[in-house]
Scaffold this active site. Structure first.
Site, short mmCIF file in Angstrom:
data_model
loop_
_atom_site.label_atom_id
_atom_site.label_comp_id
_atom_site.label_asym_id
_atom_site.label_seq_id
_atom_site.Cartn_x
_atom_site.Cartn_y
_atom_site.Cartn_z
NE ARG A 294 115.56 -33.65 -67.78
CZ ARG A 294 115.31 -33.15 -66.57
NH1 ARG A 294 115.58 -31.88 -66.31
NH2 ARG A 294 114.81 -33.91 -65.62
CD GLU B 100 122.60 -31.98 -67.44
OE1 GLU B 100 122.29 -32.60 -66.41
OE2 GLU B 100 121.93 -31.07 -67.91
CG HIS C 19 120.40 -30.54 -64.16
ND1 HIS C 19 120.12 -31.45 -65.14
CD2 HIS C 19 119.22 -30.32 -63.53
CE1 HIS C 19 118.83 -31.77 -65.10
NE2 HIS C 19 118.27 -31.08 -64.13
C1 OXD Z 1 114.92 -32.00 -62.79
C2 OXD Z 1 115.30 -32.10 -61.38
O1 OXD Z 1 113.88 -32.58 -63.19
O2 OXD Z 1 116.45 -31.75 -61.03
O3 OXD Z 1 115.63 -31.35 -63.54
O4 OXD Z 1 114.46 -32.50 -60.58
#
Ligand code: OXD
Length: 327
Positions: A232, A261, A280
């Site tokens: 994260r 983000e 991501h």
């Molecule tokens: C996360 C996902 O937890 O994309 O990053 O599932």
């Protein structure tokens, strides 16, 4: 006649996924709320499966007393583990480990891209320039994995044949896999940072990990070391990372996640030369929605039969305990 239980979904399902879930029991009404409808739909939900990327009035949802179970369609739980949910009786289950192969592939992509300086080759390709430049090596290097849960373990397995040594830290430093040379408790992070040529972040975001990698941690990393974040964005203090990259102390960063983000267009990260940014997508996969739905149907069957749920989260820790996570 008893009322059907209302099950609200908020992940990108097709009608066939909805039908698959509805087929688990005739006593369930499946509502695909989507991101636009989830905040409202949750106030009248008995069960929830998804990942709300929009603000949800969790305090109101908890106070309404109707919601009985949250199944996250993401491995990360920061979207729903707010204090009112943590303090409530509502069980939370996660998708932990479900996308570990994809996260490991993403780690490999970012890492090899940095080591072999892929951005330079791509720039040259645009210019049709065949100009050879030196690259680094992964072979023989020490990789430090911060967080040896489902994702961290898979990252270790995938990297093991390519690197010299793998060291790791974890809040529960137990069950060291053979491919990991040393596994230390989370409070020995500095020991790992001081030895690793590459640091891979695989930890969940919680009050203990928020801002964990700031100026002090970055200064502890070896000169020229690489940082990969597939966890994260908030685990890293971005302004201090930018400083460590600009000063040349760090050799580069591969970031699948960022503090905010989408990463704002004005962020200096976009234009730093030794940074690779992906949007991501670490847990993305062509099979993601199918796999999530299969997993959810299994857990829903268990829920309806009163059997133990898979990936039951310890809400204070913010992730499933290892035995429950089957990782
Ligand atoms: C996360 C996902 O937890 O994309 O990053 O599932």
């Amino acid at each position: 006649m008893t009322r059907k239980q209302r099950l609200v979904l908020c992940y990108p399902v097709d009608p066939r996924h909805r039908q698959q879930i509805a087929a688990v029991s005739p006593d369930i009404e499946v509502v695909d709320a989507g991101q636009e409808g989830v905040a409202e739909a949750l106030l009248e939900a008995d069960l929830f499966c998804g990942h709300a990327k929009v603000p949800v009035p969790w305090d109101e949802v908890v106070a309404a007393g109707r919601l009985q179970w949250i199944q996250s369609s993401a491995a990360g739980l920061d979207h729903c583990l707010v204090p009112s949910v943590i303090d409530s009786e509502i069980p939370v289950t996660s998708a932990s480990g479900l996308f570990a192969n994809q996260v490991a592939e993403q780690t490999l992509t970012l890492l090899l891209g940095l080591v072999r300086d892929l951005p330079a080759s791509l720039r040259q390709q645009q210019e049709r320039s065949f100009d050879r430049h030196p690259t680094g090596d992964l072979f023989g290097r020490t990789v430090g994995i911060v967080g040896l849960g489902g994702n961290g373990r898979r990252v270790a397995e995938v990297l093991a044949p390519l690197v010299g040594r793998i060291i790791a830290t974890d809040m529960f430093p137990i069950d060291r896999p053979e491919c990991v040379d040393a596994l230390w408790p989370a409070d020995q992070l500095d020991r790992l940072l001081g030895q690793a040529d590459v640091v891979v972040l695989c930890i969940p975001l919680n009050t203990q990990t928020d801002g964990l990698i700031g100026a002090a941690a970055l200064a502890t990393m070896r000169p020229g070391a690489l940082l990969i974040n597939v966890a994260r964005g908030q685990v890293v203090v971005e302004s201090e990372l930018i400083e460590a990259l600009r000063s040349g102390h760090l050799g580069g960063a591969g970031l699948d996640v960022t503090q905010v983000e989408p990463l704002p267009v004005e962020s200096p990260l976009w234009s730093l030369p030794r940074v690779i940014i992906t949007p991501h997508i670490g847990a993305q996969s062509a099979r993601r929605v199918d796999d999530t739905t299969d997993f959810y149907c299994e857990n829903l069957t268990r829920w309806l039969a009163g059997r133990p749920l898979l990936n039951l989260v310890d809400k204070r820790l913010g992730f499933p305990r290892r035995s429950a996570a089957q990782s």
